[in-house]
Design an enzyme around this catalytic site. Structure first.
Site, PDB file in Angstrom:
ATOM      1  N   HIS A 113     -19.532   4.575 -25.338  1.00  0.00           N
ATOM      2  CA  HIS A 113     -20.828   5.216 -25.557  1.00  0.00           C
ATOM      3  C   HIS A 113     -21.776   4.383 -26.412  1.00  0.00           C
ATOM      4  O   HIS A 113     -22.958   4.718 -26.533  1.00  0.00           O
ATOM      5  CB  HIS A 113     -20.616   6.600 -26.194  1.00  0.00           C
ATOM      6  CG  HIS A 113     -21.597   7.626 -25.707  1.00  0.00           C
ATOM      7  ND1 HIS A 113     -22.792   7.296 -25.113  1.00  0.00           N
ATOM      8  CD2 HIS A 113     -21.564   8.981 -25.736  1.00  0.00           C
ATOM      9  CE1 HIS A 113     -23.453   8.390 -24.791  1.00  0.00           C
ATOM     10  NE2 HIS A 113     -22.729   9.435 -25.151  1.00  0.00           N
ATOM     11  N   ARG A 114     -21.284   3.307 -27.019  1.00  0.00           N
ATOM     12  CA  ARG A 114     -22.190   2.405 -27.721  1.00  0.00           C
ATOM     13  C   ARG A 114     -23.029   1.614 -26.730  1.00  0.00           C
ATOM     14  O   ARG A 114     -24.163   1.224 -27.021  1.00  0.00           O
ATOM     15  CB  ARG A 114     -21.390   1.414 -28.597  1.00  0.00           C
ATOM     16  CG  ARG A 114     -20.580   2.033 -29.704  1.00  0.00           C
ATOM     17  CD  ARG A 114     -19.701   0.994 -30.382  1.00  0.00           C
ATOM     18  NE  ARG A 114     -18.759   0.364 -29.454  1.00  0.00           N
ATOM     19  CZ  ARG A 114     -17.931  -0.608 -29.771  1.00  0.00           C
ATOM     20  NH1 ARG A 114     -17.918  -1.095 -30.998  1.00  0.00           N
ATOM     21  NH2 ARG A 114     -17.105  -1.130 -28.870  1.00  0.00           N
TER      22      ARG A 114
END
Length: 471
Positions: free
Chosen positions: A442-443
């Site tokens: 999700h980064r």
């Protein structure tokens, strides 16, 4: 381990068969003392933290000694086999010269004409790295008498207290030995080295622990950390339990999965898809002459669908550079395929999969799977992957929440393809259905981008004609 001293004897050292590996386990010897070997002949098979690899010898000659038995883990740069390049019987004078060899254990490394890396035409990852055969120069360790004198003087200056051993340089020890000392609570500065060039060995650390247990520290000024003296072996019922040492590929996989799970924030999305048309296309391709002799299965079309989805959404094919605080978008796709093998889970990848036609992709998939099953996957084949597919459906599982392969941004899990009631053209009909799960970092990948990629894969599998229009 024995070391040969005859001038015609060459010592072949354990090479770094991967990138930065420090040790390997000898699985099998293919030669024995007295056997004749030729340049490039495979003499043994070793297992590293990445794969099982066959090692070729870079000399012509006669095997004089195998320094380690099968099942031994050996540090990179350590001699494992001696070959007499002159051939013939070993000289009679060799036996008396043995004591001199033990006094100067570094002698084999001083042979200037040893050129394993230059002579051996081997595959990527199989060569003898220069750094593994030549040690960097180290300061000469003081002899035992000088060390004892220094300790005695320090003891006098400290009022007969505990001798404060303060070496001028950081104690010499390999990373595994440093870790062992840390786990056992041993200060390496207090350990007397017995290895070559003043290197502290595992035995030295264990000896320090044993000495601490035999002679309890007199000064109780500070609550000396209860040195975790080697824990007593835990007894267990061998008839009811089996203990399997964690090493090699399985150990490396475990470390990578833990590192990935606790470094990258995982998000997983799911979609259930009607893949009836894809299954029909698989059957048609099996009859196509262009695919004669190739493995054609649903995984082939799923892989192609993912490659097309990445082309349409290139930002998903990236990695996170923590040191530089940058997102690195890859303009190539090295497609990893998770494979279960007797040695554990490995993830070899197809290099530049994005540039391959469907027949070429089928050929690469077939080679990857057969090589993995034989346990012959090379370390280079498991490096530099960008995205991965794991097919849990072959085990009858509907789907899962896969953990990212370390350093990658996404992994697609494919569930079992089953005949299920499905609404098709307004009517409930039996259709071939599967569930896909996409985990992503999700980064790098937000919900919108992850959803687009998963939706594109599903749309292609539901109607594979999009492979033509979107590719």
């Amino acid at each position: 381990m024995t070391t040969m001293t005859n001038a015609s004897v060459r010592e072949f050292k354990m090479p770094d068969v991967g990138e930065g590996l420090t040790e390997a386990e000898i699985l099998k010897w293919y030669v024995q003392p007295g056997d004749t070997v030729t340049d490039g002949q495979v003499v043994c098979e070793v297992e590293t933290a990445k794969a099982a690899v066959e090692l070729p010898i870079p000399y012509d000659g006669v095997v004089r000694a195998l320094h380690f038995p099968e099942g031994t883990t050996v540090d990179v740069g350590t001699s494992i086999i001696a070959v007499d390049v002159a051939g013939g019987a070993a000289p009679a004078e060799e036996a008396p010269a043995a004591p001199a060899a033990s006094v100067a254990p570094a002698a084999p490394a001083a042979e200037p004409d040893e050129k394993p890396a230059a002579r051996q035409p081997v595959l990527v990852g199989y060569g003898v790295a220069t750094s593994s055969t030549r040690r960097r120069p180290r300061k000469q360790a003081p002899d035992a008498a000088a060390q004892q004198a220094t300790v005695a003087v320090q003891a006098e200056l400290n009022g007969h207290g505990a001798p404060a051993v303060a070496p001028q340089d950081r104690p010499l020890a390999k990373p595994p030995v440093r870790k062992l000392a840390k786990d056992l609570g041993v200060d390496l500065a207090t350990v007397t080295p017995t290895g070559p060039d003043g290197i502290i060995t595992r035995e030295d650390v264990h000896a320090a622990v044993a000495s601490a247990t035999r002679e309890p520290a007199a000064p109780a000024a500070e609550p000396a950390p209860v040195a975790p003296a080697a824990p007593a072996p835990v007894s267990y019922d061998t008839a009811r339990e089996t203990r399997i040492p964690v090493k090699g590929v399985r150990k490396a996989t475990a470390a990578a999965m833990v590192g990935s799970a606790f470094t990258a924030p995982h998000v997983t999305e799911f979609v259930t898809v009607d893949v009836t048309r894809t299954m029909k296309l698989v059957e048609e391709l099996k009859q196509d002459k262009e695919f004669a002799g190739l493995r054609v299965n649903p995984l082939l079309l799923i892989a192609k669908a993912l490659l097309v989805a990445i082309r349409r959404n290139p930002d998903v094919n990236a990695s996170w550079d923590e040191a530089a605080q940058e997102i690195v978008v890859k303009h190539y796709v090295n497609l990893g395929i998770a494979a279960a093998t007797p040695r554990g889970l490995i993830v070899p990848n197809i290099k530049d999969a994005h540039a391959k036609t469907l027949p070429q992709l089928a050929e690469s998939l077939g080679e990857l799977v057969s090589t993995a099953r034989e346990g012959k996957t090379s370390p280079s084949a498991m490096q530099a992957g960008t995205v991965t597919i794991t097919n849990v459906g072959v085990f009858g599982v509907d789907t899962g929440t896969p953990i990212l392969n370390q350093g990658e941004s996404a992994i697609l899990a494919v569930g079992a393809i089953k005949l299920q009631p499905w609404v098709h053209k307004g009517k409930v009909k039996p259709r071939q259905v599967t569930t896909l799960a996409l985990s992503f970092d999700h980064r790098l990948v937000d919900g919108e981008l992850g959803s687009k990629v998963l939706a594109d894969v599903a749309a292609i599998l539901e109607n594979p004609k999009r492979l033509i229009t979107w590719a």
